[in-house]
Motif scaffolding. Structure first.
Motif, PDB file in Angstrom:
ATOM      1  N   HIS A  88      52.522  44.678 110.212  1.00  0.00           N
ATOM      2  CA  HIS A  88      52.954  44.645 109.371  1.00  0.00           C
ATOM      3  C   HIS A  88      54.099  46.049 108.407  1.00  0.00           C
ATOM      4  CE1 HIS A  88      49.025  43.136 109.433  1.00  0.00           C
ATOM      5  NE2 HIS A  88      48.920  43.538 111.156  1.00  0.00           N
ATOM      6  N   THR A  89      54.269  45.170 107.704  1.00  0.00           N
ATOM      7  CA  THR A  89      55.224  45.913 106.349  1.00  0.00           C
ATOM      8  C   THR A  89      54.493  47.035 105.156  1.00  0.00           C
ATOM      9  OG1 THR A  89      54.630  44.247 104.294  1.00  0.00           O
ATOM     10  CG2 THR A  89      56.213  43.860 105.298  1.00  0.00           C
ATOM     11  N   ALA A  90      55.544  47.569 104.993  1.00  0.00           N
ATOM     12  CA  ALA A  90      54.302  49.217 104.248  1.00  0.00           C
ATOM     13  C   ALA A  90      54.208  48.828 102.807  1.00  0.00           C
ATOM     14  CB  ALA A  90      56.206  49.760 104.028  1.00  0.00           C
ATOM     15  N   LYS A  91      54.457  47.603 102.262  1.00  0.00           N
ATOM     16  CA  LYS A  91      53.915  46.914 101.313  1.00  0.00           C
ATOM     17  C   LYS A  91      52.992  46.046 102.171  1.00  0.00           C
ATOM     18  CE  LYS A  91      54.911  43.026  97.956  1.00  0.00           C
ATOM     19  NZ  LYS A  91      55.357  42.279  97.668  1.00  0.00           N
ATOM     20  N   GLU A  92      52.592  44.974 102.811  1.00  0.00           N
ATOM     21  CA  GLU A  92      51.305  45.169 102.846  1.00  0.00           C
ATOM     22  C   GLU A  92      49.952  46.123 103.558  1.00  0.00           C
ATOM     23  OE1 GLU A  92      51.766  42.615 106.295  1.00  0.00           O
ATOM     24  OE2 GLU A  92      51.969  40.781 105.633  1.00  0.00           O
TER      25      GLU A  92
ATOM     26  N   LYS B   5      50.253  48.914 102.165  1.00  0.00           N
ATOM     27  CA  LYS B   5      49.742  49.470 101.224  1.00  0.00           C
ATOM     28  C   LYS B   5      48.995  48.869 100.234  1.00  0.00           C
ATOM     29  CE  LYS B   5      51.913  51.777  96.521  1.00  0.00           C
ATOM     30  NZ  LYS B   5      53.209  51.556  95.860  1.00  0.00           N
ATOM     31  N   ALA B   6      49.143  47.809  99.719  1.00  0.00           N
ATOM     32  CA  ALA B   6      48.190  46.923  99.215  1.00  0.00           C
ATOM     33  C   ALA B   6      47.038  47.025  99.897  1.00  0.00           C
ATOM     34  CB  ALA B   6      48.435  45.703  99.124  1.00  0.00           C
ATOM     35  N   LYS B   7      46.744  47.048 100.867  1.00  0.00           N
ATOM     36  CA  LYS B   7      45.293  47.158 101.968  1.00  0.00           C
ATOM     37  C   LYS B   7      44.670  47.895 101.589  1.00  0.00           C
ATOM     38  CE  LYS B   7      43.088  46.602 106.507  1.00  0.00           C
ATOM     39  NZ  LYS B   7      43.203  46.646 107.908  1.00  0.00           N
TER      40      LYS B   7
ATOM     41  N   ASP C 266      45.020  50.099  98.351  1.00  0.00           N
ATOM     42  CA  ASP C 266      44.726  50.020  97.259  1.00  0.00           C
ATOM     43  C   ASP C 266      43.410  49.120  96.802  1.00  0.00           C
ATOM     44  OD1 ASP C 266      45.744  50.259  94.131  1.00  0.00           O
ATOM     45  OD2 ASP C 266      45.980  48.100  94.659  1.00  0.00           O
TER      46      ASP C 266
END
Length: 131
Positions: A32-36, A38-40, A42
């Motif tokens: 999992h990327t940091a973006k994924e 962070k979105a989770k 959020d």
């Protein structure tokens, strides 16, 4: 006279041999990327106005809720004037659009600036788990 016969064998190099068709490669583990992540987080922490806690937020019962404007005809709430105008044009086509007749629930109800349903859950900020 002598006759010679030559046989030519054509091999297709694009197709794999029949024995390898049944074997499959192993799946790679998903990273999992940091973006994924962070979105989770959020999505889990942001108030979306659903459930029992979000009822007052949806109805505009407290100032700071998502429902700011109320339709004078059917009492449906909307977060902004543009959305309310779209609602009016689709549901009340025979009535003229009058922005002055729209009720602003935030001005009418209270002077409190913090909504009841606007609390963020802080389950990630509590430290190590006790499990």
């Amino acid at each position: 006279t002598t006759t010679t016969t030559t046989t030519v064998v054509v091999v297709d190099v694009c197709d794999p041999p029949a024995s390898d068709e049944t074997s499959m490669a192993k799946a790679k583990p998903t990273k999992h990327t940091a973006k994924e992540i962070k979105a989770k987080a959020d999505k889990a922490l942001t108030n979306r106005g659903g459930g029992k806690e979000g009822k007052s937020d949806r109805t505009g019962a407290v100032k700071g809720g998502h429902a700011k404007y109320e339709c004078p005809v059917c009492k449906v709430t909307a977060p902004d004037l543009k959305t309310m105008q779209a609602h009016h044009e689709s549901k009340h086509t025979k009535l003229p659009w009058d922005v002055d007749s729209i009720k602003n629930l935030h001005e009418a109800i209270s002077t409190n600036t913090k909504g009841e349903g606007a609390k963020k859950k802080t389950w990630m900020n509590k430290g190590p788990s006790t499990l």
